[in-house]
Design a protein around this motif. Sequence first.
Motif, PDB file in Angstrom:
ATOM      1  N   ARG A   7      35.831  32.098  43.990  1.00 31.13           N
ATOM      2  CA  ARG A   7      34.570  32.437  44.665  1.00 31.13           C
ATOM      3  C   ARG A   7      34.852  33.461  45.758  1.00 31.13           C
ATOM      4  O   ARG A   7      35.537  33.174  46.739  1.00 31.13           O
ATOM      5  CB  ARG A   7      33.949  31.173  45.253  1.00 31.13           C
ATOM      6  CG  ARG A   7      33.533  30.150  44.191  1.00 31.13           C
ATOM      7  CD  ARG A   7      33.309  28.787  44.780  1.00 31.13           C
ATOM      8  NE  ARG A   7      34.526  28.242  45.375  1.00 31.13           N
ATOM      9  CZ  ARG A   7      34.607  27.079  45.998  1.00 31.13           C
ATOM     10  NH1 ARG A   7      33.540  26.312  46.089  1.00 31.13           N
ATOM     11  NH2 ARG A   7      35.736  26.661  46.508  1.00 31.13           N
ATOM     12  N   VAL A   8      34.298  34.654  45.582  1.00 33.04           N
ATOM     13  CA  VAL A   8      34.621  35.788  46.448  1.00 33.04           C
ATOM     14  C   VAL A   8      33.352  36.305  47.122  1.00 33.04           C
ATOM     15  O   VAL A   8      32.303  36.438  46.486  1.00 33.04           O
ATOM     16  CB  VAL A   8      35.276  36.931  45.638  1.00 33.04           C
ATOM     17  CG1 VAL A   8      35.647  38.092  46.556  1.00 33.04           C
ATOM     18  CG2 VAL A   8      36.500  36.426  44.891  1.00 33.04           C
ATOM     19  N   CYS A   9      33.463  36.583  48.421  1.00 33.54           N
ATOM     20  CA  CYS A   9      32.372  37.213  49.158  1.00 33.54           C
ATOM     21  C   CYS A   9      32.899  38.456  49.852  1.00 33.54           C
ATOM     22  O   CYS A   9      34.107  38.693  49.891  1.00 33.54           O
ATOM     23  CB  CYS A   9      31.775  36.247  50.186  1.00 33.54           C
ATOM     24  SG  CYS A   9      32.819  35.994  51.644  1.00 33.54           S
ATOM     25  N   THR A  69      28.791  45.298  43.400  1.00 34.95           N
ATOM     26  CA  THR A  69      29.253  45.763  42.087  1.00 34.95           C
ATOM     27  C   THR A  69      30.701  45.367  41.841  1.00 34.95           C
ATOM     28  O   THR A  69      31.060  44.901  40.741  1.00 34.95           O
ATOM     29  CB  THR A  69      29.109  47.296  41.988  1.00 34.95           C
ATOM     30  OG1 THR A  69      27.759  47.661  42.262  1.00 34.95           O
ATOM     31  CG2 THR A  69      29.499  47.790  40.596  1.00 34.95           C
ATOM     32  N   LEU A  70      31.558  45.540  42.859  1.00 36.30           N
ATOM     33  CA  LEU A  70      32.986  45.233  42.721  1.00 36.30           C
ATOM     34  C   LEU A  70      33.215  43.785  42.323  1.00 36.30           C
ATOM     35  O   LEU A  70      33.986  43.489  41.397  1.00 36.30           O
ATOM     36  CB  LEU A  70      33.701  45.539  44.042  1.00 36.30           C
ATOM     37  CG  LEU A  70      35.186  45.157  44.109  1.00 36.30           C
ATOM     38  CD1 LEU A  70      36.009  46.013  43.152  1.00 36.30           C
ATOM     39  CD2 LEU A  70      35.720  45.280  45.541  1.00 36.30           C
ATOM     40  N   ILE A  71      32.568  42.874  43.013  1.00 43.00           N
ATOM     41  CA  ILE A  71      32.804  41.445  42.761  1.00 43.00           C
ATOM     42  C   ILE A  71      32.210  41.009  41.432  1.00 43.00           C
ATOM     43  O   ILE A  71      32.838  40.261  40.674  1.00 43.00           O
ATOM     44  CB  ILE A  71      32.233  40.608  43.925  1.00 43.00           C
ATOM     45  CG1 ILE A  71      32.971  40.934  45.236  1.00 43.00           C
ATOM     46  CG2 ILE A  71      32.336  39.116  43.628  1.00 43.00           C
ATOM     47  CD1 ILE A  71      32.352  40.317  46.466  1.00 43.00           C
ATOM     48  N   GLU A  72      31.006  41.473  41.128  1.00 40.57           N
ATOM     49  CA  GLU A  72      30.358  41.043  39.889  1.00 40.57           C
ATOM     50  C   GLU A  72      31.055  41.575  38.651  1.00 40.57           C
ATOM     51  O   GLU A  72      30.915  41.003  37.559  1.00 40.57           O
ATOM     52  CB  GLU A  72      28.890  41.478  39.909  1.00 40.57           C
ATOM     53  CG  GLU A  72      28.040  40.693  40.916  1.00 40.57           C
ATOM     54  CD  GLU A  72      26.590  41.114  40.908  1.00 40.57           C
ATOM     55  OE1 GLU A  72      26.299  42.220  40.383  1.00 40.57           O
ATOM     56  OE2 GLU A  72      25.754  40.361  41.439  1.00 40.57           O
ATOM     57  N   ASN A  73      31.819  42.671  38.775  1.00 39.50           N
ATOM     58  CA  ASN A  73      32.510  43.254  37.620  1.00 39.50           C
ATOM     59  C   ASN A  73      33.851  42.580  37.319  1.00 39.50           C
ATOM     60  O   ASN A  73      34.484  42.888  36.307  1.00 39.50           O
ATOM     61  CB  ASN A  73      32.724  44.758  37.832  1.00 39.50           C
ATOM     62  CG  ASN A  73      31.426  45.541  37.693  1.00 39.50           C
ATOM     63  OD1 ASN A  73      30.458  45.048  37.121  1.00 39.50           O
ATOM     64  ND2 ASN A  73      31.401  46.753  38.219  1.00 39.50           N
ATOM     65  N   LYS A  74      34.305  41.691  38.187  1.00 42.94           N
ATOM     66  CA  LYS A  74      35.557  40.972  37.959  1.00 42.94           C
ATOM     67  C   LYS A  74      35.267  39.690  37.178  1.00 42.94           C
ATOM     68  O   LYS A  74      34.493  38.836  37.635  1.00 42.94           O
ATOM     69  CB  LYS A  74      36.227  40.628  39.300  1.00 42.94           C
ATOM     70  CG  LYS A  74      36.712  41.836  40.087  1.00 42.94           C
ATOM     71  CD  LYS A  74      38.062  42.303  39.619  1.00 42.94           C
ATOM     72  CE  LYS A  74      38.626  43.366  40.544  1.00 42.94           C
ATOM     73  NZ  LYS A  74      39.961  43.811  40.117  1.00 42.94           N
ATOM     74  N   GLU A  75      35.892  39.550  36.025  1.00 38.70           N
ATOM     75  CA  GLU A  75      35.608  38.399  35.175  1.00 38.70           C
ATOM     76  C   GLU A  75      36.037  37.075  35.798  1.00 38.70           C
ATOM     77  O   GLU A  75      35.391  36.045  35.594  1.00 38.70           O
ATOM     78  CB  GLU A  75      36.297  38.570  33.819  1.00 38.70           C
ATOM     79  CG  GLU A  75      35.713  39.710  32.985  1.00 38.70           C
ATOM     80  CD  GLU A  75      36.371  39.796  31.623  1.00 38.70           C
ATOM     81  OE1 GLU A  75      37.261  38.952  31.343  1.00 38.70           O
ATOM     82  OE2 GLU A  75      35.985  40.681  30.833  1.00 38.70           O
ATOM     83  N   ASP A  76      37.173  37.094  36.516  1.00 43.42           N
ATOM     84  CA  ASP A  76      37.683  35.847  37.099  1.00 43.42           C
ATOM     85  C   ASP A  76      37.180  35.619  38.524  1.00 43.42           C
ATOM     86  O   ASP A  76      37.688  34.763  39.229  1.00 43.42           O
ATOM     87  CB  ASP A  76      39.210  35.846  37.076  1.00 43.42           C
ATOM     88  CG  ASP A  76      39.803  37.047  37.808  1.00 43.42           C
ATOM     89  OD1 ASP A  76      39.071  38.044  37.994  1.00 43.42           O
ATOM     90  OD2 ASP A  76      40.982  36.977  38.195  1.00 43.42           O
ATOM     91  N   MET A  83      37.750  33.510  48.876  1.00 48.51           N
ATOM     92  CA  MET A  83      38.340  34.798  49.257  1.00 48.51           C
ATOM     93  C   MET A  83      37.274  35.685  49.893  1.00 48.51           C
ATOM     94  O   MET A  83      36.107  35.669  49.500  1.00 48.51           O
ATOM     95  CB  MET A  83      38.928  35.496  48.021  1.00 48.51           C
ATOM     96  CG  MET A  83      39.615  36.814  48.312  1.00 48.51           C
ATOM     97  SD  MET A  83      40.354  37.504  46.808  1.00 48.51           S
ATOM     98  CE  MET A  83      41.040  39.032  47.440  1.00 48.51           C
ATOM     99  N   ILE A  84      37.684  36.441  50.913  1.00 47.69           N
ATOM    100  CA  ILE A  84      36.804  37.380  51.602  1.00 47.69           C
ATOM    101  C   ILE A  84      37.382  38.787  51.447  1.00 47.69           C
ATOM    102  O   ILE A  84      38.583  38.989  51.659  1.00 47.69           O
ATOM    103  CB  ILE A  84      36.683  37.041  53.102  1.00 47.69           C
ATOM    104  CG1 ILE A  84      36.125  35.626  53.289  1.00 47.69           C
ATOM    105  CG2 ILE A  84      35.809  38.059  53.819  1.00 47.69           C
ATOM    106  CD1 ILE A  84      36.244  35.108  54.712  1.00 47.69           C
ATOM    107  N   ILE A  85      36.546  39.728  51.073  1.00 47.84           N
ATOM    108  CA  ILE A  85      36.962  41.130  51.003  1.00 47.84           C
ATOM    109  C   ILE A  85      36.250  41.890  52.108  1.00 47.84           C
ATOM    110  O   ILE A  85      35.038  41.728  52.305  1.00 47.84           O
ATOM    111  CB  ILE A  85      36.621  41.767  49.639  1.00 47.84           C
ATOM    112  CG1 ILE A  85      37.327  41.039  48.505  1.00 47.84           C
ATOM    113  CG2 ILE A  85      37.009  43.230  49.625  1.00 47.84           C
ATOM    114  CD1 ILE A  85      37.007  41.599  47.145  1.00 47.84           C
ATOM    115  N   THR A  86      36.978  42.725  52.834  1.00 45.50           N
ATOM    116  CA  THR A  86      36.380  43.574  53.861  1.00 45.50           C
ATOM    117  C   THR A  86      37.052  44.938  53.849  1.00 45.50           C
ATOM    118  O   THR A  86      38.180  45.084  53.357  1.00 45.50           O
ATOM    119  CB  THR A  86      36.500  42.920  55.253  1.00 45.50           C
ATOM    120  OG1 THR A  86      35.744  43.662  56.199  1.00 45.50           O
ATOM    121  CG2 THR A  86      37.943  42.832  55.703  1.00 45.50           C
ATOM    122  N   LYS A  87      36.348  45.932  54.348  1.00 46.41           N
ATOM    123  CA  LYS A  87      36.824  47.304  54.255  1.00 46.41           C
ATOM    124  C   LYS A  87      38.127  47.509  55.003  1.00 46.41           C
ATOM    125  O   LYS A  87      39.092  48.070  54.478  1.00 46.41           O
ATOM    126  CB  LYS A  87      35.755  48.255  54.792  1.00 46.41           C
ATOM    127  CG  LYS A  87      36.122  49.728  54.712  1.00 46.41           C
ATOM    128  CD  LYS A  87      34.986  50.582  55.259  1.00 46.41           C
ATOM    129  CE  LYS A  87      35.352  52.067  55.227  1.00 46.41           C
ATOM    130  NZ  LYS A  87      34.265  52.899  55.804  1.00 46.41           N
TER     131      LYS A  87
END
Length: 543
Positions: free
Chosen positions: A24-26, A51-58, A95-99
Amino acid sequence: MAKKITKIDPVKQQVVRQLQPKKRVCAYCRVSTDSREQQNSFTAQLEYYTTLIENKEDWQFSGIYADEARSGTKLAKRDDFLRMLKDCEDGKIDMIITKSLTRFARNTVDSIEAIRRLKALGVAVYFEKEHIDSLSEKSELMLTILSSLAQGESESISTNSKWAVIKRFKDGTFILGTPAYGYTKDENGELIIQEEEAAVVRRIFREYLNGKGTYAIAKDLSEQGLPTIRSAEKWNDGVIKEILLNPIYTGNLLHQKTMTTEVLPFKRQINKGQLPQYLVEDNHAPIISHEQAEAVREIFEYRRKQMGVDDTNKYQSRYAFSSRILCGECGGMFRRQKIYIGKPYEKTQWCCRQHILDNAKCSQKAIREDDIQWAFTVMWNKLVSNYTEILTPLLDTLKKLRMNEQQEQEIGECSNKIMELTEQGHILSRLVSKGYIDPAVFIERQNALTIELATVKKKRSQLLDNNGFDIEIAGTEQLLELIRNNPHVIEEYREDLFLQAIDKVIVQKNGQITFRLINRLELSEPCRKEALEDDAKAYAHRI
């Protein structure tokens, strides 16, 4: 003889993989100004991460947390950031993604604390620009260094901005961003009088010089619906005081009345002589005269001394009743007032704030301070004389009622479960010792039992900690100790006893004064006036 080695995966990871196969990624985004360019950047970040998160299958998309027009130096003011941390603690994010690190935080302490807090929860933070995963072994050192650099950059920017502002103060070229009430700016940025607001300013000065207080002035302006400063809902006495003491209305400008701290976290403070101030005389057209301003300051200084207000502290000594008296009609807080100031019969009273603002919403009358003190003295003497019949039995009852039936049942269930799990552990140990089960299977099952046992023990501890009446029991014990140290009745009001024994005072509509003790027990006494009338009636009846 060859050794047999079997890898035993952590139980938590196995459960997570079974129940939650996708990570689960935000994403977290932030822009620090309201400019159009930053708004475009903000929108672009939202689109990119979605777009980045939704395009990752896992990966499973867990939302975008975004703070618009928020500084990275102050964590407390970033609502979405705090909401993201709460969701991580609730187990909703892996997981958290930030610039970059600067988008996450520019304050070293806040940044490292947040990352460590997430790390303890097993939540990774990935910084795209720096290519750092917070769960990696070398991340701590790199993140500390980069956070320090980000903080240093913020402090450097702040220092440069201050230097530029002070330079404009010195050469008289500083232009106010938002003009004071009563003024507006022309096309060159110069202050000019706004006649509609200036009329209100003149009225404020005139009424204050005629003896009206700041609360009364603010109340009248609000009732008449006059436009307020920066579209506030109503006028308040603090705004009136600022207007009365602001030198801008005499045609002068005073720069650097406030200051910002040098290091993070930046805080705005009143400049009380720590930094120089810059007075620009005859800068613009005045609204009131210097003589009026001086007369206002003299009256304000006189009233300030009468009320015991100090320059360094709000009050020289905090009033015992401050923030303790509640209105029994509307639930509002009482504020202190002085009546007949300067007269031989000058008195102090306390009045409901809601009643002061609008007596149609609250009809509760003011009560004199000495009446509250008298009622407390009577109540205290009754309590001291009868504490063995009131407090001692109350303490015994509270201890017996410490937990309700449902809590008691849940605690019993937890205790039984703990015994059951412990017994299962002993059985497993006996089975593996006799060779009935494989050691690898034993370790796996033992780990699962350990985790479940820890969960049940934690739940039982929470039930025991929150099983009710802790405050009441502790307060009652403190009251008993206070009475043992002060066993005699008192002839006059004692502030030290009031502060130690009373949580709140509730002034009732019927004239009763209810004292809520620190153990939440409420004892009521009639106001002195009603008490004297009752005594007179009783005496007349006896005659």
